[in-house]
Scaffold this active site. Sequence first.
Site, PDB file in Angstrom:
ATOM      1  N   ASN A  15      45.421  45.283  23.360  1.00 49.29           N
ATOM      2  CA  ASN A  15      45.685  44.824  22.001  1.00 49.29           C
ATOM      3  C   ASN A  15      46.168  46.029  21.195  1.00 49.29           C
ATOM      4  O   ASN A  15      45.373  46.881  20.821  1.00 49.29           O
ATOM      5  CB  ASN A  15      44.390  44.243  21.404  1.00 49.29           C
ATOM      6  CG  ASN A  15      44.559  43.873  19.938  1.00 49.29           C
ATOM      7  OD1 ASN A  15      45.676  43.803  19.423  1.00 49.29           O
ATOM      8  ND2 ASN A  15      43.439  43.640  19.261  1.00 49.29           N
ATOM      9  N   TRP A  16      47.447  46.073  20.965  1.00 50.70           N
ATOM     10  CA  TRP A  16      48.026  47.241  20.279  1.00 50.70           C
ATOM     11  C   TRP A  16      47.771  47.202  18.775  1.00 50.70           C
ATOM     12  O   TRP A  16      48.086  48.157  18.070  1.00 50.70           O
ATOM     13  CB  TRP A  16      49.526  47.327  20.558  1.00 50.70           C
ATOM     14  CG  TRP A  16      49.888  47.624  21.990  1.00 50.70           C
ATOM     15  CD1 TRP A  16      49.015  47.782  23.048  1.00 50.70           C
ATOM     16  CD2 TRP A  16      51.195  47.802  22.531  1.00 50.70           C
ATOM     17  NE1 TRP A  16      49.711  48.037  24.197  1.00 50.70           N
ATOM     18  CE2 TRP A  16      51.059  48.060  23.905  1.00 50.70           C
ATOM     19  CE3 TRP A  16      52.485  47.754  21.986  1.00 50.70           C
ATOM     20  CZ2 TRP A  16      52.152  48.276  24.753  1.00 50.70           C
ATOM     21  CZ3 TRP A  16      53.582  47.972  22.830  1.00 50.70           C
ATOM     22  CH2 TRP A  16      53.404  48.236  24.198  1.00 50.70           C
ATOM     23  N   LYS A  17      47.279  46.091  18.286  1.00 46.13           N
ATOM     24  CA  LYS A  17      47.007  45.924  16.850  1.00 46.13           C
ATOM     25  C   LYS A  17      48.274  46.269  16.035  1.00 46.13           C
ATOM     26  O   LYS A  17      49.379  45.997  16.493  1.00 46.13           O
ATOM     27  CB  LYS A  17      45.805  46.759  16.430  1.00 46.13           C
ATOM     28  CG  LYS A  17      44.606  46.573  17.364  1.00 46.13           C
ATOM     29  CD  LYS A  17      43.334  47.085  16.783  1.00 46.13           C
ATOM     30  CE  LYS A  17      42.249  47.043  17.839  1.00 46.13           C
ATOM     31  NZ  LYS A  17      40.918  47.159  17.313  1.00 46.13           N
ATOM     32  N   HIS A 104      40.423  37.063  16.918  1.00 44.66           N
ATOM     33  CA  HIS A 104      39.965  38.459  16.964  1.00 44.66           C
ATOM     34  C   HIS A 104      39.097  38.729  15.737  1.00 44.66           C
ATOM     35  O   HIS A 104      39.365  38.219  14.651  1.00 44.66           O
ATOM     36  CB  HIS A 104      41.170  39.398  16.997  1.00 44.66           C
ATOM     37  CG  HIS A 104      40.790  40.810  17.325  1.00 44.66           C
ATOM     38  ND1 HIS A 104      40.264  41.661  16.381  1.00 44.66           N
ATOM     39  CD2 HIS A 104      40.813  41.501  18.487  1.00 44.66           C
ATOM     40  CE1 HIS A 104      39.987  42.830  16.959  1.00 44.66           C
ATOM     41  NE2 HIS A 104      40.316  42.749  18.241  1.00 44.66           N
ATOM     42  N   GLU A 106      38.930  41.158  13.816  1.00 41.47           N
ATOM     43  CA  GLU A 106      39.632  41.730  12.658  1.00 41.47           C
ATOM     44  C   GLU A 106      40.295  40.638  11.828  1.00 41.47           C
ATOM     45  O   GLU A 106      40.580  40.837  10.643  1.00 41.47           O
ATOM     46  CB  GLU A 106      40.636  42.800  13.132  1.00 41.47           C
ATOM     47  CG  GLU A 106      39.907  44.079  13.543  1.00 41.47           C
ATOM     48  CD  GLU A 106      40.644  44.929  14.549  1.00 41.47           C
ATOM     49  OE1 GLU A 106      41.848  44.729  14.767  1.00 41.47           O
ATOM     50  OE2 GLU A 106      39.977  45.816  15.131  1.00 41.47           O
ATOM     51  N   GLU A 176      33.586  40.228  22.377  1.00 43.80           N
ATOM     52  CA  GLU A 176      33.851  41.491  21.688  1.00 43.80           C
ATOM     53  C   GLU A 176      32.830  41.685  20.568  1.00 43.80           C
ATOM     54  O   GLU A 176      33.038  41.185  19.444  1.00 43.80           O
ATOM     55  CB  GLU A 176      35.256  41.480  21.086  1.00 43.80           C
ATOM     56  CG  GLU A 176      36.360  41.414  22.102  1.00 43.80           C
ATOM     57  CD  GLU A 176      37.617  42.087  21.584  1.00 43.80           C
ATOM     58  OE1 GLU A 176      38.117  42.979  22.267  1.00 43.80           O
ATOM     59  OE2 GLU A 176      38.077  41.742  20.479  1.00 43.80           O
ATOM     60  N   GLY A 182      36.493  49.641  18.132  1.00 47.81           N
ATOM     61  CA  GLY A 182      37.046  50.807  17.436  1.00 47.81           C
ATOM     62  C   GLY A 182      36.004  51.809  16.975  1.00 47.81           C
ATOM     63  O   GLY A 182      36.303  52.697  16.180  1.00 47.81           O
ATOM     64  N   SER A 222      35.713  49.327  22.537  1.00 49.76           N
ATOM     65  CA  SER A 222      35.666  50.752  22.887  1.00 49.76           C
ATOM     66  C   SER A 222      35.660  51.005  24.391  1.00 49.76           C
ATOM     67  O   SER A 222      35.007  51.938  24.874  1.00 49.76           O
ATOM     68  CB  SER A 222      34.452  51.425  22.218  1.00 49.76           C
ATOM     69  OG  SER A 222      34.600  51.418  20.816  1.00 49.76           O
ATOM     70  N   GLY A 243      41.618  47.950  22.978  1.00 49.84           N
ATOM     71  CA  GLY A 243      42.375  48.330  21.787  1.00 49.84           C
ATOM     72  C   GLY A 243      42.916  49.740  21.906  1.00 49.84           C
ATOM     73  O   GLY A 243      43.959  49.987  22.519  1.00 49.84           O
ATOM     74  N   GLY A 244      42.189  50.691  21.359  1.00 55.63           N
ATOM     75  CA  GLY A 244      42.660  52.081  21.265  1.00 55.63           C
ATOM     76  C   GLY A 244      43.177  52.655  22.572  1.00 55.63           C
ATOM     77  O   GLY A 244      44.233  53.295  22.605  1.00 55.63           O
TER      78      GLY A 244
HETATM   79  C1  PEP Z   1      40.073  45.209  20.269  1.00 55.64           C
HETATM   80  O1  PEP Z   1      40.774  45.433  19.297  1.00 55.64           O
HETATM   81  O2  PEP Z   1      40.054  44.084  20.756  1.00 55.64           O
HETATM   82  C2  PEP Z   1      39.297  46.305  20.838  1.00 55.64           C
HETATM   83  C3  PEP Z   1      38.471  46.029  21.800  1.00 55.64           C
HETATM   84  O3  PEP Z   1      39.508  47.563  20.302  1.00 55.64           O
HETATM   85  P1  PEP Z   1      38.922  48.955  20.856  1.00 55.64           P
HETATM   86  O4  PEP Z   1      39.101  48.966  22.353  1.00 55.64           O
HETATM   87  O5  PEP Z   1      39.707  50.002  20.174  1.00 55.64           O
HETATM   88  O6  PEP Z   1      37.471  48.974  20.501  1.00 55.64           O
END
Ligand code: PEP
Length: 262
Positions: A15-17, A104, A106, A176, A182, A222, A243-244
């Site tokens: 997920n590049w957000k 998600h 967010e 999640e 994050g 994470s 994500g990251g």
């Molecule tokens: C996400 O945005 O779905 C996510 C899991 O982010 P991160 O891996 O950065 O925690």
Amino acid sequence: MTAPWPRRPRLVAGNWKMNKTAAEGAALARELAGLTGGGAAAPGCGIAVCPPFTALESVGAALRGSAIHLGAQDLHPEPGGAFTGGIAGSMLAALGCRFVIVGHSERRHGMGEDDATVARKLRAALRDGLTPIVCVGETLAEREAGRTAEVVVRQTHAAYDGLEASPALATVIAYEPVWAIGTGRVATPEQAREAHRIVRATLDRVVGAGAGARLAVLYGGSVTPAGAPALFAEAEVDGALVGGASLEAASFWRIAAAAAGA
Ligand code: PEP
């Protein structure tokens, strides 16, 4: 309509957000495609990347001929019409998307998306031949109040209630925990196991007996190359939403390789 995602596959989705321009996304996609050896061979697990809408076309072109799937981060629940700024599932499918993230945290917590909207988006994705990656998970306050199970059951129930088994089984769920996204704070394999079992038991009740065992349940929050092997060693974890660590080809690839090898 695309073929349903096979039952209980391994999947690692990035997920590049709100990161990467069209050109930057294409460069990252080219790097990833290069890691597949330039051919169709994925390392034993499905891989998808979900760039921003504006990079879908360039990333899709860069991934062409590779085994890496294209996904989007959201869709509008309606098929089209006067919804300024909205993106319909059919538009994503036309760009070659296979997956779309739905619900998600967010969007749930930052943009006021409620359970009913998530349920509508899940159905919209299926209607347009996309595989929804349906996100559920509790906040830190909810976990600390001992409400994790209640929240995960409520979100899963609301998303799948009334859906026939066949379309329900053509989806993927991502557990999640919001406190892990994050933050660098990863759920333990035991915490993931417990939550994934709650998701599966809820699916058994809502969709039908045995449904939970057939759906891929990813963990997200994470995930890093260092932490991934322990998570993937847990039989309840069928992959990850990342994500990251998906913003850099080498780290994302190492996570996918860990999922394939587990
Ligand atoms: C996400 O945005 O779905 C996510 C899991 O982010 P991160 O891996 O950065 O925690």
